[in-house]
Design an enzyme around this catalytic site. Structure first.
Site, PDB file in Angstrom:
ATOM      1  N   ASN A 111      44.617 -59.235  15.850  1.00 20.23           N
ATOM      2  CA  ASN A 111      45.828 -59.759  16.483  1.00 20.23           C
ATOM      3  C   ASN A 111      46.472 -58.733  17.415  1.00 20.23           C
ATOM      4  OD1 ASN A 111      45.217 -61.890  14.883  1.00 20.23           O
ATOM      5  ND2 ASN A 111      46.936 -61.658  13.464  1.00 20.23           N
ATOM      6  N   HIS A 157      62.552 -81.533  59.294  1.00 17.65           N
ATOM      7  CA  HIS A 157      62.084 -82.921  59.076  1.00 17.65           C
ATOM      8  C   HIS A 157      60.771 -83.191  59.820  1.00 17.65           C
ATOM      9  CE1 HIS A 157      66.233 -83.688  57.660  1.00 17.65           C
ATOM     10  NE2 HIS A 157      66.565 -82.943  58.696  1.00 17.65           N
ATOM     11  N   SER A 278      30.950 -82.149  58.966  1.00 18.79           N
ATOM     12  CA  SER A 278      30.798 -83.366  58.183  1.00 18.79           C
ATOM     13  C   SER A 278      29.331 -83.746  58.155  1.00 18.79           C
ATOM     14  CB  SER A 278      31.628 -84.485  58.823  1.00 18.79           C
ATOM     15  OG  SER A 278      31.067 -85.743  58.518  1.00 18.79           O
ATOM     16  N   LYS A 284      32.989 -83.256  63.687  1.00 20.20           N
ATOM     17  CA  LYS A 284      34.017 -82.721  62.806  1.00 20.20           C
ATOM     18  C   LYS A 284      33.964 -81.205  62.622  1.00 20.20           C
ATOM     19  CE  LYS A 284      36.773 -84.673  60.753  1.00 20.20           C
ATOM     20  NZ  LYS A 284      36.772 -85.520  59.552  1.00 20.20           N
ATOM     21  N   GLU A 291      42.610 -76.603  52.863  1.00 21.37           N
ATOM     22  CA  GLU A 291      42.758 -77.742  51.951  1.00 21.37           C
ATOM     23  C   GLU A 291      42.504 -77.314  50.511  1.00 21.37           C
ATOM     24  OE1 GLU A 291      40.553 -81.266  53.584  1.00 21.37           O
ATOM     25  OE2 GLU A 291      40.344 -79.915  55.277  1.00 21.37           O
ATOM     26  N   TYR A 318      51.007 -64.510  14.791  1.00 20.81           N
ATOM     27  CA  TYR A 318      49.799 -64.982  15.472  1.00 20.81           C
ATOM     28  C   TYR A 318      49.376 -66.353  14.962  1.00 20.81           C
ATOM     29  CZ  TYR A 318      45.097 -65.392  17.315  1.00 20.81           C
ATOM     30  OH  TYR A 318      43.984 -65.851  17.970  1.00 20.81           O
ATOM     31  N   GLN A 323      44.771 -68.064  21.374  1.00 25.73           N
ATOM     32  CA  GLN A 323      43.493 -67.792  22.036  1.00 25.73           C
ATOM     33  C   GLN A 323      43.389 -68.598  23.339  1.00 25.73           C
ATOM     34  OE1 GLN A 323      39.751 -67.120  19.801  1.00 25.73           O
ATOM     35  NE2 GLN A 323      39.121 -69.093  20.629  1.00 25.73           N
TER      36      GLN A 323
END
Ligand code: ARG
Length: 475
Positions: A111, A157, A278, A284, A291, A318, A323
């Site tokens: 621990n 905005h 792509s 593309k 992303e 503990y 874990q």
């Protein structure tokens, strides 16, 4: 009879599936170096305090170093039945050196051992994260300098609002990363506390020297309560929290990157080497990296939620639930480091289309506030100036014009306060130059931000270098 290190009170061997379910070796083996460093410090302390002999200590240290070499060579075979990195190493040590190995675990529990390893591991990884934050900050500053006087529309905005320097926009991210750096430096401080000596939960009956262990392992502090030492996971929650906020920042930048490199914006062009194509559409060029960074942010936030939820109902001290702290924080460490590294590359490879950004400023009304401010400088109250400027915009929309296309007569019809100098007052360069309030977008203010950024990076670098010196390297 069980063959486990803890097998004494058992009459049966552990069920295969149970072995597999409760084992953490699959993921905690990455803490092997910390485990060995911690055991060497512990054994040295036991010998120094007369709890084990110097000969036993030497055998233990030698054996642990052999194991370290085997793990690093890839010849050490990890055994699921031995549950975790701690027992894999201890068992192998005892197999190799005999009885002395069996003395290593005196005055220690897994621990406090696992807590020690995790503190050391997190502390070391924070330093790595800090270095990558610094590099990302450098990339932002380099890009801001490279495109020093490029003007773009600033948005609210997601509507064009006022002209700003592109550098000013990037330096907003620099500021976020500075706070991230400070947060991680705080995580370092909270992780820099030594739990070993807490035993399973209540301390130990042996005359140990925790200060000695803390010195050996370069810990600034020692837990003052043994229950807290073995059950505290605050530093992990803090790491995950700092990591989540950092990822949120990278995700916002990613979102802007995705927008800016779209045909609709065309503000930037990413390096071919940083994009993907792509399988179907030949034209593309996708910003996958941005992303993915945006996507991985959810994962890191998820790890934070998981950890908070795991700890929230745990009684002291503990519990095996703890874990579950590792996979999340390990994955967050990997994700944050990778994301920072790739993003610094994206920035360095990116081309900025100053012409397109300029067009987005000139063929628009983002100088309408400047028109109003002009009238205010000529004595008109701001509310009235706002109305006049709004009428000017309305008139231009009807006439298919921009504010700078208005004739002097048209300006005078809107307000007699307009004079020739209105033309210069609404040029994008003037709009930028005039926003010279502290922290504004003017050339002067941005130059100041760049100076402050250089000074800040220098001090961050010093802090990180000092922390790096404290990391333990078992030779
Ligand atoms: N593998 C365990 C963990 O990661 C180590 C501590 C186990 N302690 C115990 N009492 N079962 O938390």
């Amino acid at each position: 009879m069980s063959t486990k290190l803890w097998g004494g009170r058992f009459t049966k061997t552990t069920d295969e599936m149970i072995n597999e379910f409760q084992a953490s070796i699959g993921f905690d083996k990455r803490m092997y170096h910390e485990d060995i460093a911690g055991s060497i410090a512990h054994a040295s302390m036991l010998a120094k305090c007369g709890i084990i002999s110097d000969e036993d200590c030497a055998a233990i240290v030698g054996g642990l170093k052999d194991i370290l070499a085997q793990i690093e060579k890839g010849t050490f075979s990890f055994d699921v039945a031995l549950e975790d990195i701690h027992m894999n190493i201890e068992k192998r040590l005892t197999d190799a050196i005999g009885e002395a190995g069996g003395r290593l675990h005196t005055a220690r529990s897994r621990n406090d051992q696992v807590a020690l390893d995790t503190h050391m591991y997190v502390r070391k990884q924070v330093v790595e994260v800090e270095k990558l934050i610094l590099d990302m900050q450098r990339a932002l500053v380099e890009t801001a300098q490279k495109y020093g006087d490029v003007i773009m529309p600033g948005y609210t905005h997601l509507q064009r609002a006022q002209p700003i320097l592109f550098a000013h926009h990037l330096l907003a991210y620099f500021a976020m990363l500075s706070r991230d750096y400070a947060r991680f430096a705080g995580v370092y401080e909270r992780a820099d506390i030594m739990p070993l000596g807490a035993g399973a939960l209540a301390g130990t009956t042996f005359p140990i020297d925790r200060e000695f262990v803390a010195r050996q392992l370069n810990f600034a502090h020692i837990y003052g309560n043994s229950l807290d030492a073995v059950s505290d996971r605050d530093y992990i929650m803090e790491f995950l929290s700092a990591a989540s906020i950092l990822m949120v920042h990278l995700s916002r930048l990613s979102e802007e990157t995705v927008l800016w490199c779209s045909r609709e914006f065309s503000f930037i062009e990413l390096d071919d080497a940083h994009c993907t194509g792509s399988s179907m559409m030949p034209q593309k060029k996708n910003p996958d990296v941005s992303e993915l960074v945006r996507g991985k942010t959810g994962r890191v936030i998820g790890h934070l939620m998981a950890m908070l939820t795991t700890v929230k109902g745990l009684p002291l001290a503990y519990n095996k639930d703890l874990q579950e702290d590792k996979e999340g924080v390990f994955d967050a460490i990997d994700t944050v480091k990778f994301s920072l590294a790739v993003y610094a590359q994206i920035l360095r490879g990116m081309k900025v289309r100053a012409d397109v950004m300029k067009k987005a400023v000139t063929e628009d009304f983002s100088n309408a506030t400047d028109l109003a401010d002009y009238l205010v400088r000529k004595g008109m109250p701001f509310r009235q100036a706002h109305a006049v400027s709004g009428q000017a915009v309305h008139y231009c929309i009807e006439q298919h014009k921009w504010l700078e296309d208005l004739t002097m007569d048209e300006f005078k019809t809107l307000s007699p306060l307009f004079a020739e100098d209105i033309r210069d007052a609404i040029r994008p360069e003037t709009c930028v130059k005039n926003r010279n309030s502290l922290g504004g977008t003017s050339y002067e203010q941005v130059a100041r931000q760049l100076e402050a950024a250089a000074a800040l990076m220098e001090s961050e670098q010093k802090i990180t270098a000092q922390q790096e010196e404290k990391q333990i390297d078992v030779k």
